[in-house]
Motif scaffolding. Sequence first.
Motif, mmCIF file in Angstrom:
data_model
loop_
_atom_site.group_PDB
_atom_site.id
_atom_site.type_symbol
_atom_site.label_atom_id
_atom_site.label_comp_id
_atom_site.label_asym_id
_atom_site.label_seq_id
_atom_site.Cartn_x
_atom_site.Cartn_y
_atom_site.Cartn_z
ATOM 1 N N SER A 7 0.865 -1.175 0.000
ATOM 2 C CA SER A 7 0.000 0.000 0.000
ATOM 3 C C SER A 7 0.906 1.230 0.000
ATOM 4 N N ARG A 8 0.309 2.393 -0.228
ATOM 5 C CA ARG A 8 1.102 3.626 -0.283
ATOM 6 C C ARG A 8 1.079 4.343 1.066
ATOM 7 N N ALA A 9 2.195 4.960 1.395
ATOM 8 C CA ALA A 9 2.273 5.813 2.582
ATOM 9 C C ALA A 9 3.291 6.903 2.319
ATOM 10 N N VAL A 10 3.008 8.105 2.789
ATOM 11 C CA VAL A 10 3.984 9.195 2.665
ATOM 12 C C VAL A 10 4.976 9.061 3.814
ATOM 13 N N ARG A 11 6.255 9.138 3.472
ATOM 14 C CA ARG A 11 7.328 8.876 4.425
ATOM 15 C C ARG A 11 8.400 9.962 4.402
ATOM 16 N N PHE A 12 8.997 10.171 5.577
ATOM 17 C CA PHE A 12 10.261 10.900 5.694
ATOM 18 C C PHE A 12 11.359 9.874 5.908
ATOM 19 N N GLU A 13 12.391 9.922 5.079
ATOM 20 C CA GLU A 13 13.595 9.137 5.386
ATOM 21 C C GLU A 13 14.643 10.037 6.029
ATOM 22 N N ALA A 14 14.414 11.370 5.909
ATOM 23 C CA ALA A 14 15.206 12.383 6.619
ATOM 24 C C ALA A 14 14.248 13.519 6.943
ATOM 25 N N PHE A 15 14.293 14.031 8.170
ATOM 26 C CA PHE A 15 13.402 15.134 8.516
ATOM 27 C C PHE A 15 13.783 16.392 7.742
ATOM 28 N N GLY A 16 12.788 17.235 7.490
ATOM 29 C CA GLY A 16 13.043 18.458 6.743
ATOM 30 C C GLY A 16 11.747 19.009 6.183
ATOM 31 N N GLY A 17 11.872 19.801 5.106
ATOM 32 C CA GLY A 17 10.715 20.443 4.501
ATOM 33 C C GLY A 17 9.990 19.526 3.535
ATOM 34 N N ASP A 49 1.776 19.428 11.269
ATOM 35 C CA ASP A 49 2.336 18.289 10.534
ATOM 36 C C ASP A 49 3.762 18.568 10.098
ATOM 37 N N TRP A 50 3.961 19.720 9.470
ATOM 38 C CA TRP A 50 5.305 20.036 8.966
ATOM 39 C C TRP A 50 6.173 20.693 10.020
ATOM 40 N N PHE A 51 5.554 21.313 11.030
ATOM 41 C CA PHE A 51 6.360 21.902 12.099
ATOM 42 C C PHE A 51 7.096 20.813 12.869
ATOM 43 N N MET A 52 6.370 19.747 13.250
ATOM 44 C CA MET A 52 6.986 18.757 14.133
ATOM 45 C C MET A 52 7.932 17.811 13.404
ATOM 46 N N THR A 53 7.928 17.843 12.070
ATOM 47 C CA THR A 53 8.853 16.988 11.313
ATOM 48 C C THR A 53 9.932 17.808 10.607
ATOM 49 N N SER A 54 10.080 19.083 11.018
ATOM 50 C CA SER A 54 11.022 19.967 10.322
ATOM 51 C C SER A 54 12.478 19.639 10.621
ATOM 52 N N ASP A 55 12.750 19.087 11.815
ATOM 53 C CA ASP A 55 14.119 18.665 12.151
ATOM 54 C C ASP A 55 14.037 17.578 13.223
ATOM 55 N N GLU A 57 15.377 17.254 16.173
ATOM 56 C CA GLU A 57 15.189 17.673 17.568
ATOM 57 C C GLU A 57 13.708 17.928 17.873
ATOM 58 N N THR A 58 13.031 18.654 16.966
ATOM 59 C CA THR A 58 11.601 18.914 17.148
ATOM 60 C C THR A 58 10.824 17.603 17.093
ATOM 61 N N ALA A 59 11.164 16.751 16.118
ATOM 62 C CA ALA A 59 10.470 15.464 15.980
ATOM 63 C C ALA A 59 10.571 14.636 17.260
ATOM 64 N N ALA A 60 11.751 14.643 17.875
ATOM 65 C CA ALA A 60 11.957 13.858 19.097
ATOM 66 C C ALA A 60 11.032 14.334 20.218
ATOM 67 N N ARG A 61 10.737 15.642 20.249
ATOM 68 C CA ARG A 61 9.824 16.176 21.272
ATOM 69 C C ARG A 61 8.429 15.588 21.125
ATOM 70 N N PHE A 62 8.073 15.191 19.908
ATOM 71 C CA PHE A 62 6.753 14.600 19.654
ATOM 72 C C PHE A 62 6.815 13.069 19.599
#
Length: 313
Positions: A7-17, A49-55, A57-62
Amino acid sequence: MSGKEASRAVRFEAFGGPESLRVREVPVPQAGPGQIRVRVAAAGLNPMDWFMTSDSETAARFGLSLPCGFGTDYAGTVDQIGDGVSEFAVGDRVFGGALSRAVADYVVVDVAGTIAVGGEAHRTPDGVDDRTAAALAIAGCTAAAALAVVSPGPGDTVLVGGAGGGVGVFAVQLARLAGARVIGTGSASSAEALQALGAEPVAYGEGLVDRVRALAPAGVTAAMDLHGAETAQAARELGVPDGRITTIAGQIDGITPANGANAAPGAIEEIAGLVAAGQLRVPIAASFPVEEIQTAVELQAGRHVHGKVVIDL
């Protein structure tokens, strides 16, 4: 469909924009005990959505780590039931939130979970389409939480900052339904959209206090800042007590912030019911196929779209 199929899923393999987002083939997830699997029809985008996956450090907080999904609001149809689940049946239409994993063909959620932990599901009322339902959870809960802080009612004049944004469209209408007069800040281009929601538009930026005074010579009694801190500071200058001011993005000492996670039980069902009854309108500004996820997020992240951006799956 078996777990071996993709199935399809949108993924980050590296955090960013938005440029870091990819559509990937993933195994179809399976519902475990106490869980349901939803075939997602639409996923709504939110600034968080994009704020918490921007880097990282932020992602780890969530509590997010790589590889990571994207998007939180979803709507679709239950297509698999785990052991012990009696609240839902295959074929039920549902909507809700699943933190940073909603933009996917399938999402598995805990029937007893929360948006942040395990995901959550609510029945989609008849007459509410999936695109609209996919725009409700985060913005609706956040607006409900903001209203609970300032408690607007008849006789109130409420100043709403960022009134044309995703949360603003709910907050303006809910305050109007509560009987309050609403003055909404926005850009010149948003004036018509704000009027359609029942707000009196006022331009944000330098001179805001004077412009609001001219519109409401008798004064403002409550304020919700749904963008940053400008509206909250203006409200203070206008004499609004701190107890009737709230923010969702800016932090100001003495002012209670609103968090959708703290919305009262049943708040989102109530909002969905208002939508079904035609009392609350959810403007969908744009919808995109999942393959155009980067373009969709760029549009939403620009913060100038009037209404919600939705991904079709």
